[in-house]
Design an enzyme around this catalytic site. Structure first.
Site, short mmCIF file in Angstrom:
data_model
loop_
_atom_site.label_atom_id
_atom_site.label_comp_id
_atom_site.label_asym_id
_atom_site.label_seq_id
_atom_site.Cartn_x
_atom_site.Cartn_y
_atom_site.Cartn_z
N THR A 47 0.83 -1.21 0.00
CA THR A 47 0.00 0.00 0.00
C THR A 47 0.87 1.26 0.00
O THR A 47 0.55 2.24 -0.67
CB THR A 47 -0.96 0.00 1.20
OG1 THR A 47 -1.79 -1.17 1.11
CG2 THR A 47 -1.84 1.24 1.22
N CYS A 48 1.97 1.20 0.72
CA CYS A 48 2.86 2.36 0.80
C CYS A 48 3.42 2.73 -0.57
O CYS A 48 3.51 3.90 -0.93
CB CYS A 48 4.00 2.08 1.78
SG CYS A 48 3.44 1.59 3.42
#
EC number: 1.11.1.27
Length: 161
Positions: A47-48
């Protein structure tokens, strides 16, 4: 105790990769400036890398227009943050802050115990807006969420001047 709106950013030393590893003091980073600090659980994590960082890279012009500096924090070392910045085409004015031992993250009270995933102590996913070192907004994600720390959300909620 978790940092709250109205609190001063705690004094700490973080690292950045600029011609080698350089120590940076939080009072220098936040003093006399408007700063959005967003934190990720880990550089290169899904997600980062797919959503969180790309949103800030994409919106940097909008933050600049508002007179707001942007910094990314992760409990990683400066070399990892530097490599991730290259991988993500991070502009030089988006400061990549390494909190290698998690001391600053713990001082904020925003640590995440990710030992069950083999990642140790990390930062929760969050964003804060500080003006002259005082927290004016704090957006902490619920576990597994990615909404309130996203660049679009933070930008839309910055105070008008």
């Amino acid at each position: 105790m978790t940092i709250a709106v109205g609190d001063k950013i705690p004094k700490a030393t973080l690292n950045v990769l600029r011609d080698g590893v350089q120590a940076v003091d939080t009072q220098e980073l936040f003093g006399g400036k408007k700063v959005v600090l967003f934190a990720v659980p880990g550089a290169f994590t899904p997600t980062c890398s797919a959503k969180h960082m790309p949103g800030y890279v994409e919106k940097m012009d909008a933050f600049r227009e508002r007179g707001v500096e942007v910094a990314c924090l992760s409990v990683n070392d400066a070399f990892v943050m530097g490599a991730w910045a290259k991988d993500q085409d991070v502009p030089p004015d988006l400061t990549m802050l390494a909190d290698g031992n998690g001391a600053f993250t713990q001082a904020l009270g925003l640590e995440l115990d990710a030992t069950a995933f083999g990642m140790g102590l990390r930062a929760k996913r969050f964003a804060l807006y500080a003006d002259d070192g005082v927290v004016r907004q704090l957006h902490v994600e619920a576990p597994g969420e990615f909404k309130v720390s996203a660049a679009d959300y933070v930008l839309a909620n910055l105070p008008g001047d």
